[in-house]
Design a protein around this motif. Structure first.
Motif, PDB file in Angstrom:
ATOM      1  N   GLY A  93       9.412 -25.713  18.876  1.00  0.00           N
ATOM      2  CA  GLY A  93       8.626 -25.158  17.784  1.00  0.00           C
ATOM      3  C   GLY A  93       8.741 -23.647  17.683  1.00  0.00           C
ATOM      4  O   GLY A  93       8.883 -23.097  16.588  1.00  0.00           O
ATOM      5  N   LYS A  94       8.708 -22.962  18.818  1.00  0.00           N
ATOM      6  CA  LYS A  94       8.812 -21.500  18.835  1.00  0.00           C
ATOM      7  C   LYS A  94      10.169 -21.047  18.303  1.00  0.00           C
ATOM      8  O   LYS A  94      10.254 -20.127  17.482  1.00  0.00           O
ATOM      9  N   ILE A  96      12.186 -22.645  16.290  1.00  0.00           N
ATOM     10  CA  ILE A  96      12.281 -22.933  14.860  1.00  0.00           C
ATOM     11  C   ILE A  96      11.546 -21.865  14.051  1.00  0.00           C
ATOM     12  O   ILE A  96      12.063 -21.336  13.057  1.00  0.00           O
ATOM     13  N   ASP A  97      10.325 -21.531  14.465  1.00  0.00           N
ATOM     14  CA  ASP A  97       9.562 -20.511  13.751  1.00  0.00           C
ATOM     15  C   ASP A  97      10.292 -19.167  13.760  1.00  0.00           C
ATOM     16  O   ASP A  97      10.351 -18.463  12.738  1.00  0.00           O
ATOM     17  N   GLU A  98      10.837 -18.801  14.911  1.00  0.00           N
ATOM     18  CA  GLU A  98      11.540 -17.523  15.027  1.00  0.00           C
ATOM     19  C   GLU A  98      12.795 -17.504  14.151  1.00  0.00           C
ATOM     20  O   GLU A  98      13.099 -16.503  13.487  1.00  0.00           O
ATOM     21  N   HIS A 100      13.405 -19.352  11.470  1.00  0.00           N
ATOM     22  CA  HIS A 100      12.989 -19.290  10.066  1.00  0.00           C
ATOM     23  C   HIS A 100      12.708 -17.855   9.653  1.00  0.00           C
ATOM     24  O   HIS A 100      13.100 -17.409   8.563  1.00  0.00           O
ATOM     25  N   GLU A 101      12.008 -17.112  10.524  1.00  0.00           N
ATOM     26  CA  GLU A 101      11.670 -15.727  10.220  1.00  0.00           C
ATOM     27  C   GLU A 101      12.928 -14.872  10.057  1.00  0.00           C
ATOM     28  O   GLU A 101      13.031 -14.076   9.118  1.00  0.00           O
ATOM     29  N   THR A 129      11.280 -15.648  22.267  1.00  0.00           N
ATOM     30  CA  THR A 129      10.925 -16.910  22.919  1.00  0.00           C
ATOM     31  C   THR A 129      10.920 -16.771  24.437  1.00  0.00           C
ATOM     32  O   THR A 129      10.003 -17.240  25.109  1.00  0.00           O
ATOM     33  N   LYS A 133       7.037 -11.569  21.644  1.00  0.00           N
ATOM     34  CA  LYS A 133       7.200 -10.583  20.568  1.00  0.00           C
ATOM     35  C   LYS A 133       6.801  -9.195  21.054  1.00  0.00           C
ATOM     36  O   LYS A 133       5.888  -9.042  21.863  1.00  0.00           O
ATOM     37  N   LYS A 196      -1.132 -21.470  21.005  1.00  0.00           N
ATOM     38  CA  LYS A 196      -1.233 -22.918  20.861  1.00  0.00           C
ATOM     39  C   LYS A 196      -1.666 -23.611  22.144  1.00  0.00           C
ATOM     40  O   LYS A 196      -2.315 -24.650  22.124  1.00  0.00           O
ATOM     41  N   LYS A 269      10.139 -24.123   5.315  1.00  0.00           N
ATOM     42  CA  LYS A 269       9.670 -24.119   6.702  1.00  0.00           C
ATOM     43  C   LYS A 269       9.827 -25.498   7.338  1.00  0.00           C
ATOM     44  O   LYS A 269       8.924 -26.016   7.986  1.00  0.00           O
ATOM     45  N   LYS A 271      10.598 -28.404   9.875  1.00  0.00           N
ATOM     46  CA  LYS A 271      10.492 -28.520  11.317  1.00  0.00           C
ATOM     47  C   LYS A 271      11.589 -29.443  11.824  1.00  0.00           C
ATOM     48  O   LYS A 271      12.123 -30.265  11.085  1.00  0.00           O
TER      49      LYS A 271
END
Length: 424
Positions: A93-94, A96-98, A100-101, A129, A133, A196, A269, A271
């Motif tokens: 998850g981390k 993927i979010d990074e 995407h950003e 990750t 950050k 989380k 976004k 997943k």
């Protein structure tokens, strides 16, 4: 029987037998190229990984030999557990979010050198990750300074591992700059708490081990962690995308697989779950095939007690050397070895975390790369998101690999531009 051995660039270099010794910079390096010698390298108790790397670790990160020997196995076990196949899902998850950003910074259309594009995606995503950050700057000028110093350090790593630092002024300057940045951020890295859950980052787990022995060396180990997490993953991601885009049938098959799992493009976004990754085996095969073709030039072990290989006696003190580049081109293990054929990985039992026979892209024996499953995961996700969100085209032929270094994954020789256009 003498045989021809080729450099990574493909030009014939020399003729030699299955066991040969090179004497350079005061060190005897004995290379083995046949199965008997490789088995000794991987399995013998008379060859040692830690003794082979103690000097490079000291030279490149200023970790004293006694501390290295005290901490190495503890740190290896910690990282292997944290990034092992049964725990790796916690990073999905981390990552993927990074990613995407970072993909959001590409815009809807552009032309870039593929190596720079992959760097701009994976450097921040990986560091955010593995550490958290804040270590990677967000200001463009400061970010470029960070990239410049890391790439100077990375490019000179092989030379810095063997030569006095005063001979490598620019490399030494970048090493000190990175150490200072890491030292300033150690408290921040330690204090980070996941929003989380209560899980710790990889660097926090490493810090906990180092603090029990020598807390002032945490920035030094952080530098090693930074290098290990970025230096090989980025070029492998580059080669994977370059190989895929230069093979239209494979490119088309991956896009069809991605569409069958995630539907048509347009989800900003999206997943990627563990179950969905299992439905996309071709992506992992492509990464592994890129690693096979662009593996490090050499791996080393220190001979601590004489070993016999094919009627040759290798004395204590020699570095015993194996080349993944050569082994991965042995047709006994890899038919049509020069071809990019990801389908050959269908025969690997990847669900049981086993690679193909003859594959040592992550090293071998007791101390295989502890981050191998993390590296595979981040490159897979990068490939999936990039090809889901964008139509991509290579504007230059697939570049040759650089022969400047034997340590680590070879970089491309020359530019390789990509045009990308956001899919709607």
């Amino acid at each position: 029987m003498p045989k021809s051995l080729k450099s990574r660039g493909g030009e014939e270099e020399l003729q030699c037998g299955p066991v040969f010794t090179v004497f350079a910079m005061g060190t005897r390096m004995t290379f083995v190229t046949e199965e008997e010698g490789i088995n000794v390298f991987l399995n013998s108790k008379h060859v040692n990984f830690e003794l082979a790397v103690q000097k490079p670790v000291y030279c490149t990160a200023s970790v004293p030999k006694n501390i290295f020997f005290t901490l190495h196995e503890k740190l290896y076990i910690t990282m292997k557990g944290k990034m092992g196949p049964f725990n790796i899902h916690q990073f999905t998850g981390k990552l993927i979010d990074e990613l995407h950003e970072q993909l959001g910074n590409l815009g809807s259309h552009g032309i870039m050198d593929l190596n720079i594009l992959v760097r701009d995606l994976l450097y921040p995503a990986t560091v955010n990750t593995v550490f958290n950050k804040g270590l990677i700057p967000t200001d463009k000028g400061e970010l470029q300074e960070f990239y410049q110093h890391f790439e100077t350090y990375d490019e000179g790593f092989e030379y810095g591992s063997q030569m006095p630092e005063w001979l490598l002024r620019n490399w030494s300057k970048s090493k000190k700059w990175l150490l200072e940045v890491l030292e300033k951020n150690i408290t921040h890295i330690k204090a980070y708490k996941s929003e989380k859950d209560n899980s710790v980052t990889i660097m926090q787990a490493v810090q906990d081990v180092i603090e029990m022995e020598k807390s002032e060396l945490i920035p030094n180990y952080a530098l090693l962690m930074l290098w290990a997490s970025l230096s090989n993953a980025v070029p492998i991601a580059f080669w994977t995308l370059a190989f895929v885009l230069s093979h239209p049938d494979i490119h088309r098959a991956i896009k069809e697989d991605i569409a069958s799992v995630f539907g048509s493009a347009g989800k900003d976004k999206m997943k990627v779950t563990e179950d969905e990754l299992k439905k996309l085996p071709l992506t992992k095969w492509c990464v592994l095939e890129a690693i096979r073709l662009r593996a490090p030039g050499v791996l080393a072990r220190k001979v601590v007690k004489a070993v016999n290989i094919m009627n040759f006696t290798i004395p204590p003190g020699d570095l015993l050397m194996v080349s993944p580049f050569w082994l991965h081109r042995n047709p006994k293990y890899f038919p049509e070895p020069e071809l990019f054929k990801p389908e050959r990985w269908r025969k690997a039992n990847l669900e049981k975390h086993a690679f193909l026979d003859g594959f040592i892209g992550f090293g071998g024996g007791k101390f295989q790369c502890p981050g191998r499953w993390f590296a595979l995961l981040e490159i897979e996700i990068c490939l999936i998101l990039m090809l889901y969100k964008y139509d991509c085209y290579l504007l230059d032929p697939l570049p040759k690999q650089s022969d400047l270094h034997l340590v680590g994954v070879p970089k491309p020789e020359g530019q390789c531009r990509i045009e990308y256009r956001k899919r709607i």
